[in-house]
Scaffold this motif. Structure first.
Motif, PDB file in Angstrom:
ATOM      1  N   GLN A   3      -0.591   2.856 -10.814  1.00 47.57           N
ATOM      2  CA  GLN A   3      -1.648   2.959  -9.857  1.00 47.57           C
ATOM      3  C   GLN A   3      -2.117   1.765  -8.900  1.00 47.57           C
ATOM      4  OE1 GLN A   3      -3.001   6.005  -8.697  1.00 47.57           O
ATOM      5  NE2 GLN A   3      -1.290   6.792  -9.967  1.00 47.57           N
ATOM      6  N   ASN A   4      -2.014   0.558  -9.850  1.00 49.19           N
ATOM      7  CA  ASN A   4      -2.413  -0.725  -9.067  1.00 49.19           C
ATOM      8  C   ASN A   4      -1.474  -0.968  -8.124  1.00 49.19           C
ATOM      9  OD1 ASN A   4      -4.693  -1.020 -10.593  1.00 49.19           O
ATOM     10  ND2 ASN A   4      -3.606  -2.221 -12.331  1.00 49.19           N
ATOM     11  N   GLY A   5      -0.107  -0.780  -8.487  1.00 52.40           N
ATOM     12  CA  GLY A   5       0.942  -1.126  -7.378  1.00 52.40           C
ATOM     13  C   GLY A   5       1.013   0.030  -6.276  1.00 52.40           C
ATOM     14  N   LEU A   6       0.538   1.521  -6.381  1.00 54.06           N
ATOM     15  CA  LEU A   6       0.243   2.282  -5.428  1.00 54.06           C
ATOM     16  C   LEU A   6      -0.819   1.876  -4.502  1.00 54.06           C
ATOM     17  CD1 LEU A   6       1.044   4.893  -4.098  1.00 54.06           C
ATOM     18  CD2 LEU A   6      -0.310   6.156  -5.454  1.00 54.06           C
ATOM     19  N   LYS A   7      -2.140   1.421  -5.232  1.00 51.73           N
ATOM     20  CA  LYS A   7      -3.225   0.952  -4.395  1.00 51.73           C
ATOM     21  C   LYS A   7      -2.844  -0.215  -3.544  1.00 51.73           C
ATOM     22  CE  LYS A   7      -6.879   2.394  -7.697  1.00 51.73           C
ATOM     23  NZ  LYS A   7      -7.602   2.048  -8.544  1.00 51.73           N
ATOM     24  N   LEU A   8      -1.844  -1.098  -4.105  1.00 54.09           N
ATOM     25  CA  LEU A   8      -1.475  -2.400  -3.250  1.00 54.09           C
ATOM     26  C   LEU A   8      -0.814  -1.986  -2.127  1.00 54.09           C
ATOM     27  CD1 LEU A   8      -1.726  -5.561  -3.054  1.00 54.09           C
ATOM     28  CD2 LEU A   8       0.475  -5.325  -4.605  1.00 54.09           C
ATOM     29  N   ALA A   9       0.064  -0.887  -2.222  1.00 53.60           N
ATOM     30  CA  ALA A   9       1.241  -0.308  -1.375  1.00 53.60           C
ATOM     31  C   ALA A   9       0.018   0.341  -0.236  1.00 53.60           C
ATOM     32  CB  ALA A   9       2.050   0.737  -1.589  1.00 53.60           C
ATOM     33  N   TYR A  10      -0.943   0.742  -0.628  1.00 58.54           N
ATOM     34  CA  TYR A  10      -1.692   1.384   0.591  1.00 58.54           C
ATOM     35  C   TYR A  10      -2.523   0.149   1.389  1.00 58.54           C
ATOM     36  CZ  TYR A  10      -1.542   6.232  -0.709  1.00 58.54           C
ATOM     37  OH  TYR A  10      -1.062   7.489  -0.970  1.00 58.54           O
ATOM     38  N   VAL A  11      -2.789  -0.802   0.527  1.00 59.78           N
ATOM     39  CA  VAL A  11      -3.547  -2.010   1.090  1.00 59.78           C
ATOM     40  C   VAL A  11      -2.452  -2.710   2.004  1.00 59.78           C
ATOM     41  CG1 VAL A  11      -4.339  -4.277   1.083  1.00 59.78           C
ATOM     42  CG2 VAL A  11      -5.092  -2.596  -0.484  1.00 59.78           C
ATOM     43  N   ALA A 242       6.620  -3.859   3.926  1.00 59.38           N
ATOM     44  CA  ALA A 242       7.020  -2.524   4.050  1.00 59.38           C
ATOM     45  C   ALA A 242       8.314  -2.058   2.974  1.00 59.38           C
ATOM     46  CB  ALA A 242       7.858  -2.205   5.504  1.00 59.38           C
ATOM     47  N   ASN A 243       8.986  -3.210   2.485  1.00 62.06           N
ATOM     48  CA  ASN A 243       9.905  -2.789   1.607  1.00 62.06           C
ATOM     49  C   ASN A 243       9.444  -2.864   0.097  1.00 62.06           C
ATOM     50  OD1 ASN A 243      12.166  -2.718   3.160  1.00 62.06           O
ATOM     51  ND2 ASN A 243      12.326  -5.344   3.207  1.00 62.06           N
ATOM     52  N   TYR A 244       8.003  -3.408  -0.063  1.00 60.05           N
ATOM     53  CA  TYR A 244       7.518  -3.048  -1.209  1.00 60.05           C
ATOM     54  C   TYR A 244       6.729  -1.773  -1.139  1.00 60.05           C
ATOM     55  CZ  TYR A 244       3.454  -3.474  -4.968  1.00 60.05           C
ATOM     56  OH  TYR A 244       2.846  -3.084  -5.593  1.00 60.05           O
ATOM     57  N   ILE A 245       6.113  -1.366   0.033  1.00 60.10           N
ATOM     58  CA  ILE A 245       5.369   0.077   0.148  1.00 60.10           C
ATOM     59  C   ILE A 245       6.548   1.166  -0.245  1.00 60.10           C
ATOM     60  CG2 ILE A 245       4.537   1.425   1.723  1.00 60.10           C
ATOM     61  CD1 ILE A 245       3.599  -1.134   3.135  1.00 60.10           C
ATOM     62  N   LEU A 246       7.675   0.709   0.396  1.00 60.25           N
ATOM     63  CA  LEU A 246       8.891   1.914  -0.009  1.00 60.25           C
ATOM     64  C   LEU A 246       9.216   2.093  -1.088  1.00 60.25           C
ATOM     65  CD1 LEU A 246      10.554   1.582   3.661  1.00 60.25           C
ATOM     66  CD2 LEU A 246       9.464   3.418   2.830  1.00 60.25           C
ATOM     67  N   SER A 247       9.108   0.998  -2.103  1.00 63.62           N
ATOM     68  CA  SER A 247       9.526   1.052  -3.464  1.00 63.62           C
ATOM     69  C   SER A 247       8.404   1.972  -4.194  1.00 63.62           C
ATOM     70  CB  SER A 247       9.760  -0.255  -4.222  1.00 63.62           C
ATOM     71  OG  SER A 247       8.419  -1.177  -4.083  1.00 63.62           O
ATOM     72  N   LYS A 248       7.136   2.174  -3.668  1.00 65.70           N
ATOM     73  CA  LYS A 248       5.946   2.524  -4.301  1.00 65.70           C
ATOM     74  C   LYS A 248       5.620   3.879  -3.909  1.00 65.70           C
ATOM     75  CE  LYS A 248       5.596  -1.168  -6.941  1.00 65.70           C
ATOM     76  NZ  LYS A 248       5.721  -0.943  -8.460  1.00 65.70           N
ATOM     77  N   MET A 249       5.804   4.200  -2.509  1.00 61.86           N
ATOM     78  CA  MET A 249       5.368   5.436  -1.811  1.00 61.86           C
ATOM     79  C   MET A 249       6.617   5.862  -1.195  1.00 61.86           C
ATOM     80  SD  MET A 249       2.512   4.840   1.557  1.00 61.86           S
ATOM     81  CE  MET A 249       1.267   3.909   0.492  1.00 61.86           C
ATOM     82  N   GLU A 250       6.258   7.160  -0.756  1.00 63.04           N
ATOM     83  CA  GLU A 250       7.177   8.079   0.001  1.00 63.04           C
ATOM     84  C   GLU A 250       7.403   7.568   1.264  1.00 63.04           C
ATOM     85  OE1 GLU A 250       4.994   9.234  -2.004  1.00 63.04           O
ATOM     86  OE2 GLU A 250       5.356  11.385  -2.905  1.00 63.04           O
ATOM     87  N   ALA A 251       8.462   7.615   1.896  1.00 64.31           N
ATOM     88  CA  ALA A 251       8.852   7.235   3.064  1.00 64.31           C
ATOM     89  C   ALA A 251       7.953   8.087   4.119  1.00 64.31           C
ATOM     90  CB  ALA A 251      10.369   7.518   3.495  1.00 64.31           C
TER      91      ALA A 251
END
Length: 315
Positions: A3-11, A242-251
């Protein structure tokens, strides 16, 4: 999922939108001093050079052996090569407003490609939210008096292909995130972009005997500041995040954040260029934000329920 990784992806997704929103301002400044192709060359030279420092010092570890470099090259062909080349030629035949309208459809194209190639499922409310964010952008441009002139079909087609290129990048990067780290994908993309744009730019100047014009913009401090922002902040930072986000979140979830850049560009234009902010700007911005929130929140409950069912089945 962490969840921390997902929150960081949103940030990072919100940060990216802010950076891209300001990039329009710096691109305008840079293009006052240099040809679009030269600007791209210096932009990616700056981003590649800066990232090469921690790589050379061993602070960032990169391992490409045994990894699908062919797919990584295809990724770089879509973005930055395809995206920026198509954008440059598209804007020669169409207006920047038409480019802005068409770019707003990127989340829709991404949603379709993600469903086809990644089997990403979106709820009906998420689909409606994505269309709401797109409508918010189009509403702002149309109320400004902008429209798509169908007589510019060449430019419109090329600008639509920029949506396809960026959507393709988002989907493929999401897939490659299982084999490459965000830093590995980013360094490869920036390196390919720098080498290709430099070769094309130098060849163009050499053929016309204008090599002196290639380096002339470097004498301008304003140009150098613009290139630093476009290369280091807008290219390097956004590519890494962006590449970090795409490793944590749907495109499909990530792509809708791109429309927030419209809000930032409106704000930056008002703050630094004295451009007027009207009621329709505010209405469109509210629609965009509502669309982004809906896309990322309305599918979460369903996903969580599916996760619980999966865990029970595994148990």
């Amino acid at each position: 999922m962490n969840q921390n990784g997902l929150k960081l992806a949103y940030v990072f997704a919100i940060l990216n939108a802010a950076i891209i929103g300001f990039s329009f301002l710096f691109t305008k400044i840079a293009l006052e001093h240099a040809h679009p192709l030269d600007t791209l060359t210096f932009r990616f030279a700056a981003s590649f050079a800066v990232m090469s420092i921690p790589v050379a010092l061993g602070w960032v570890k990169l391992t490409y052996r045994g990894k699908p470099l062919g797919k990584a090259l295809l990724l770089a062909t879509m973005y930055p090569l395809g995206f920026f080349t198509l954008q440059a030629f598209g804007l020669q035949h169409a207006t920047s407003a038409e480019g802005g309208i068409l770019y707003a459809f990127t989340p829709v194209v991404t949603m379709v490609l993600a469903a086809l190639f990644l089997k990403e499922a979106t709820t009906m409310l998420q689909k409606l939210s994505i269309f709401l964010s797109v409508f918010g952008v189009v509403f702002i441009f149309v109320m400004k008096g902008s429209r798509i002139d169908l007589s510019n079909m060449t430019g419109i087609f090329l600008l639509f292909l920029t949506c396809v290129a960026f959507a393709g990048y988002s989907v493929l990067a999401r897939s490659l995130s299982k084999q490459f780290s965000p830093a590995e994908i980013t360094y490869f993309m920036l390196g390919v972009g720098f080498v290709v744009f430099m070769i094309v730019s130098l060849a163009s100047h050499a053929s016309t005997g204008t090599l002196d014009q290639f380096v002339a913009p470097l004498a301008s401090g304003t140009f150098l500041v613009s290139i630093f922002y476009l290369g280091v902040v807008s290219s390097l930072v956004t590519a890494l995040t962006a590449n970090y986000i795409l490793s944590k979140m749907e495109a499909s979830k990530m792509s809708v954040f791109s429309n927030l850049a419209t809000i930032v560009s409106i704000a930056s234009g008002a703050l630094f260029l004295g451009e007027e902010v009207t009621v329709y700007h505010l209405i469109g911005s509210v629609l965009i934000i509502a669309g982004v929130l809906g896309t990322n929140l309305l599918g979460r409950k369903k996903t969580a329920t599916q996760g619980i069912r999966t865990k029970r089945a595994e148990a």
